[in-house]
Motif scaffolding. Structure first.
Motif, short mmCIF file in Angstrom:
data_model
loop_
_atom_site.label_atom_id
_atom_site.label_comp_id
_atom_site.label_asym_id
_atom_site.label_seq_id
_atom_site.Cartn_x
_atom_site.Cartn_y
_atom_site.Cartn_z
N ALA B 173 0.81 -1.24 0.00
CA ALA B 173 0.00 0.00 0.00
C ALA B 173 0.83 1.27 0.00
O ALA B 173 0.60 2.17 0.81
CB ALA B 173 -0.97 -0.01 1.19
N ALA B 184 -7.23 1.23 -1.92
CA ALA B 184 -7.73 2.49 -1.36
C ALA B 184 -9.18 2.33 -0.93
O ALA B 184 -9.60 2.81 0.13
CB ALA B 184 -7.60 3.61 -2.40
N TYR B 186 -10.74 -0.45 -0.09
CA TYR B 186 -10.82 -1.33 1.09
C TYR B 186 -10.45 -0.54 2.35
O TYR B 186 -11.07 -0.70 3.40
CB TYR B 186 -9.90 -2.53 0.90
CG TYR B 186 -10.10 -3.62 1.91
CD1 TYR B 186 -11.35 -4.11 2.21
CD2 TYR B 186 -9.00 -4.19 2.56
CE1 TYR B 186 -11.53 -5.13 3.13
CE2 TYR B 186 -9.17 -5.21 3.49
CZ TYR B 186 -10.43 -5.67 3.76
OH TYR B 186 -10.60 -6.67 4.68
N GLN B 187 -9.44 0.31 2.21
CA GLN B 187 -9.03 1.13 3.36
C GLN B 187 -10.16 2.07 3.78
O GLN B 187 -10.40 2.25 4.98
CB GLN B 187 -7.77 1.93 3.03
CG GLN B 187 -6.51 1.08 3.09
CD GLN B 187 -5.30 1.87 2.68
OE1 GLN B 187 -5.41 2.88 2.00
NE2 GLN B 187 -4.13 1.41 3.08
N HIS B 188 -10.83 2.65 2.78
CA HIS B 188 -11.96 3.52 3.12
C HIS B 188 -13.03 2.76 3.89
O HIS B 188 -13.57 3.25 4.88
CB HIS B 188 -12.59 4.10 1.84
CG HIS B 188 -11.79 5.20 1.22
ND1 HIS B 188 -11.18 6.18 1.96
CD2 HIS B 188 -11.50 5.48 -0.08
CE1 HIS B 188 -10.54 7.01 1.15
NE2 HIS B 188 -10.71 6.61 -0.09
N VAL B 189 -13.33 1.55 3.43
CA VAL B 189 -14.35 0.76 4.11
C VAL B 189 -13.88 0.39 5.52
O VAL B 189 -14.63 0.51 6.49
CB VAL B 189 -14.67 -0.52 3.31
CG1 VAL B 189 -15.60 -1.44 4.10
CG2 VAL B 189 -15.32 -0.17 1.99
N GLU B 190 -12.62 -0.04 5.63
CA GLU B 190 -12.08 -0.45 6.93
C GLU B 190 -12.04 0.70 7.92
O GLU B 190 -12.20 0.50 9.11
CB GLU B 190 -10.67 -1.01 6.75
CG GLU B 190 -10.66 -2.41 6.19
CD GLU B 190 -10.83 -3.47 7.28
OE1 GLU B 190 -9.89 -3.67 8.04
OE2 GLU B 190 -11.90 -4.07 7.35
N THR B 191 -11.79 1.91 7.42
CA THR B 191 -11.73 3.06 8.33
C THR B 191 -13.08 3.75 8.43
O THR B 191 -13.18 4.85 8.94
CB THR B 191 -10.66 4.08 7.88
OG1 THR B 191 -10.87 4.35 6.48
CG2 THR B 191 -9.26 3.53 8.05
N MET B 192 -14.10 3.09 7.87
CA MET B 192 -15.48 3.54 7.96
C MET B 192 -15.73 4.89 7.30
O MET B 192 -16.62 5.63 7.70
CB MET B 192 -15.93 3.55 9.43
CG MET B 192 -16.03 2.13 9.96
SD MET B 192 -16.31 2.02 11.71
CE MET B 192 -14.68 1.86 12.34
N GLU B 193 -14.93 5.20 6.27
CA GLU B 193 -15.20 6.40 5.45
C GLU B 193 -16.09 5.97 4.29
O GLU B 193 -15.64 5.86 3.15
CB GLU B 193 -13.88 6.97 4.92
CG GLU B 193 -12.92 7.38 6.02
CD GLU B 193 -11.48 7.48 5.53
OE1 GLU B 193 -11.18 7.01 4.41
OE2 GLU B 193 -10.65 8.04 6.26
N TYR B 194 -17.35 5.71 4.61
CA TYR B 194 -18.21 5.10 3.59
C TYR B 194 -18.50 6.01 2.42
O TYR B 194 -18.60 5.55 1.28
CB TYR B 194 -19.51 4.60 4.23
CG TYR B 194 -19.27 3.57 5.31
CD1 TYR B 194 -18.39 2.51 5.07
CD2 TYR B 194 -19.85 3.67 6.55
CE1 TYR B 194 -18.13 1.58 6.05
CE2 TYR B 194 -19.59 2.74 7.54
CZ TYR B 194 -18.73 1.69 7.28
OH TYR B 194 -18.47 0.77 8.25
#
Lengths: 260, 240
Positions: B173, B184, B186-194
């Protein structure tokens, strides 16, 4: 014959789609992948005291959180962080006061040489440094704090390879694709490795791993029994041998008032 | 609709990766598919199965073995490192290398099908006219397989756009180097930046849709038309 088959086939499909009826005794536990090996070590004793089987599903805390927030049928959630259980609690997705710290992760530095001093080693290290992604993984976040504390976070940006989680960081190092990196002490212990530094705990915020009993839990008493068992002195002593820290005395609601 | 600079960078990197992979696979895939279609040996089936394997192997597993392949602890990794002038892991070069393996079946299968359908007939006809085999491939067979080529390239490109598991294992990454859109996202989803995740996913899907529509149209336009045959339908459809 064909007509009978045409009736039978949908019936079969429907039968296959029905959830496997878990007996009303099995305890379903969603556990962060990194904690699964330790949990498997301490479960047999719990199984001897309680008749019911425990069924484990492991994955990343983020994914498990998503599933539980959408009412996946788990009786207990062991997260690798504090943030997600807190979120579930805020959303009203957990039973009353079930949020508790059950383990304390310790950050370790996998390093090739045993004689050098950490700070110097990090300063002069010319190659890739592996860490779990600080935005996603608690151990990555702790690694970031260590690097920031040493004043190296900005300086080493181009050398950092971000693994998705501590498990993957370990794999990158174990496969020889990098020689220096941040992992969990529990991983090093589990693998019987000795070539690691335990980083001073005041270099990063405690990696509190918390559990909650989801609101949809069908066996809350049993889930609570497992939670209590995990926090018992005997299991905590075992966890310390497995590379986890000593639980803080007041492990809940450090910010005073608790959520809903 | 705000898309961050990091997301644009990821998008551009992904397009670059997919484009380069498609180009390389075309150069590798055409001779490979042609050789296989001409080959009468029993070994052919073994090779064809081998080429299909990346379809079957879960991407993270493929990534895991690539991680071992790239490792400087073993001879292959050392050799690859010398060949590419540096370690392949955590590098864009490594992603291209991995994508070529990962998307290989998507390039080779449609070409193989087309060459099997026309290959023997056309190359025999060309041979009867005294045209050497490679010239026949270039001048006769490839033009006759235009629709399949467009399909193969479109599928390869689209498949590489969505590549995730492999990159997760070997990429690290690194922004601008290995942080592609799927990572990127997946990271958004994981950090809850939906919100950010939805926007990026929408862009990726829009892009892919447009691309596949253009490919379908190209395939239709380029399909060989003869008086006694219906235009061949391009096989752009299922995405891996």
């Amino acid at each position: 014959m064909v007509r009978r088959l045409s009736l039978l086939l949908p019936a079969l499909l429907v039968a296959m789609a029905l959830p496997v009826n878990a007996d009303n005794c099995t305890l379903r536990v969603a556990v962060a992948a990194s904690f699964r090996p330790a949990l498997e070590q301490v479960l047999p004793e719990f199984g001897r005291r309680h008749a019911c089987p425990v069924q484990l599903s492991s994955g990343s805390s983020g994914v498990l959180y998503q599933q539980i927030a959408h009412r996946a049928p788990f009786d207990l959630f062991l997260s690798a962080d504090r943030e997600r259980p807190e979120l579930l609690e805020k959303q009203g997705g957990v039973l009353g006061n079930s949020r508790q710290t059950y383990a304390l992760g310790l950050l370790a530095l996998w390093h090739p040489k045993s004689e050098s001093n950490i700070e110097q080693l990090m300063q002069t290290w010319p190659d890739t440094i592996v860490l779990a992604d600080p935005r996603v993984a608690p151990f990555g976040n702790a690694a970031r704090q260590v690097l920031e504390g040493l004043g190296l976070w900005e300086k080493k940006q181009t050398q950092l390879a971000r693994a998705h989680n501590a498990g993957q960081a370990y794999l990158m190092l174990d496969s020889g694709n990098a020689q220096l990196g941040f992992v969990a002490a529990s991983q090093m212990r589990a693998a019987g490795r000795t070539n690691f530094w335990l980083l001073p705990q005041h270099w990063y915020h405690p990696i509190e791993q918390q559990l909650v009993i989801p609101i949809q839990s069908r066996r809350p008493q049993k889930a609570q029994a497992l939670a209590d068992y995990l926090r018992s002195p005997e299991v905590q002593a075992q966890l310390r041998r497995l590379g986890y820290g000593v639980l803080p005395a007041a492990d809940r609601g450090r910010e005073g008032g608790r959520g809903l | 609709m705000t898309i961050t600079a990091a997301d644009w960078q990821a998008l551009w990197l992904t397009l670059k990766l997919a484009g380069l992979t498609t180009l390389l696979l075309f150069v590798i895939g055409v001779p490979l598919a042609w050789q296989l279609s001409q080959w009468q040996s029993r070994w052919r089936h073994g090779i064809e199965v081998l080429i299909t394997l990346p379809l079957v192997l879960p991407p993270t597993v493929l990534g895991f073995y690539l991680l071992l392949l790239f490792s400087p602890n073993f001879a292959p990794g050392q050799w690859l490192s010398q060949l590419f002038g540096g370690p392949l892991v955590f590098s864009f070069t490594g992603l291209v290398f991995a994508s070529v393996i990962y998307s290989l079946p998507f390039m080779v299968q449609p070409l193989l099908a087309a060459f099997h359908a026309n290959g023997q007939r056309l190359t025999h006809a060309a041979a009867a006219l005294g045209i050497p085999p490679w010239v026949a491939l270039w001048k006769v067979l490839l033009p006759a397989s235009r629709a399949a080529i467009v399909s193969a390239c479109a599928l390869t490109f689209a498949h590489t756009l969505g590549e995730f598991g492999v990159v997760l294992m070997i990429g690290g990454a690194i922004p601008g180097e290995t942080q592609v859109v799927s990572i990127a996202l997946y990271q958004h989803v994981e950090t809850m930046e939906y919100g950010a995740a939805h926007r990026l996913a929408l862009m990726l899907m829009g892009l892919t849709t447009v691309l596949l529509l253009v490919a379908r149209w190209l395939g239709y336009v380029l399909a060989p038309r003869s008086s006694n045959a219906a235009p061949a339908r391009p096989v752009v459809g299922v995405l891996g």
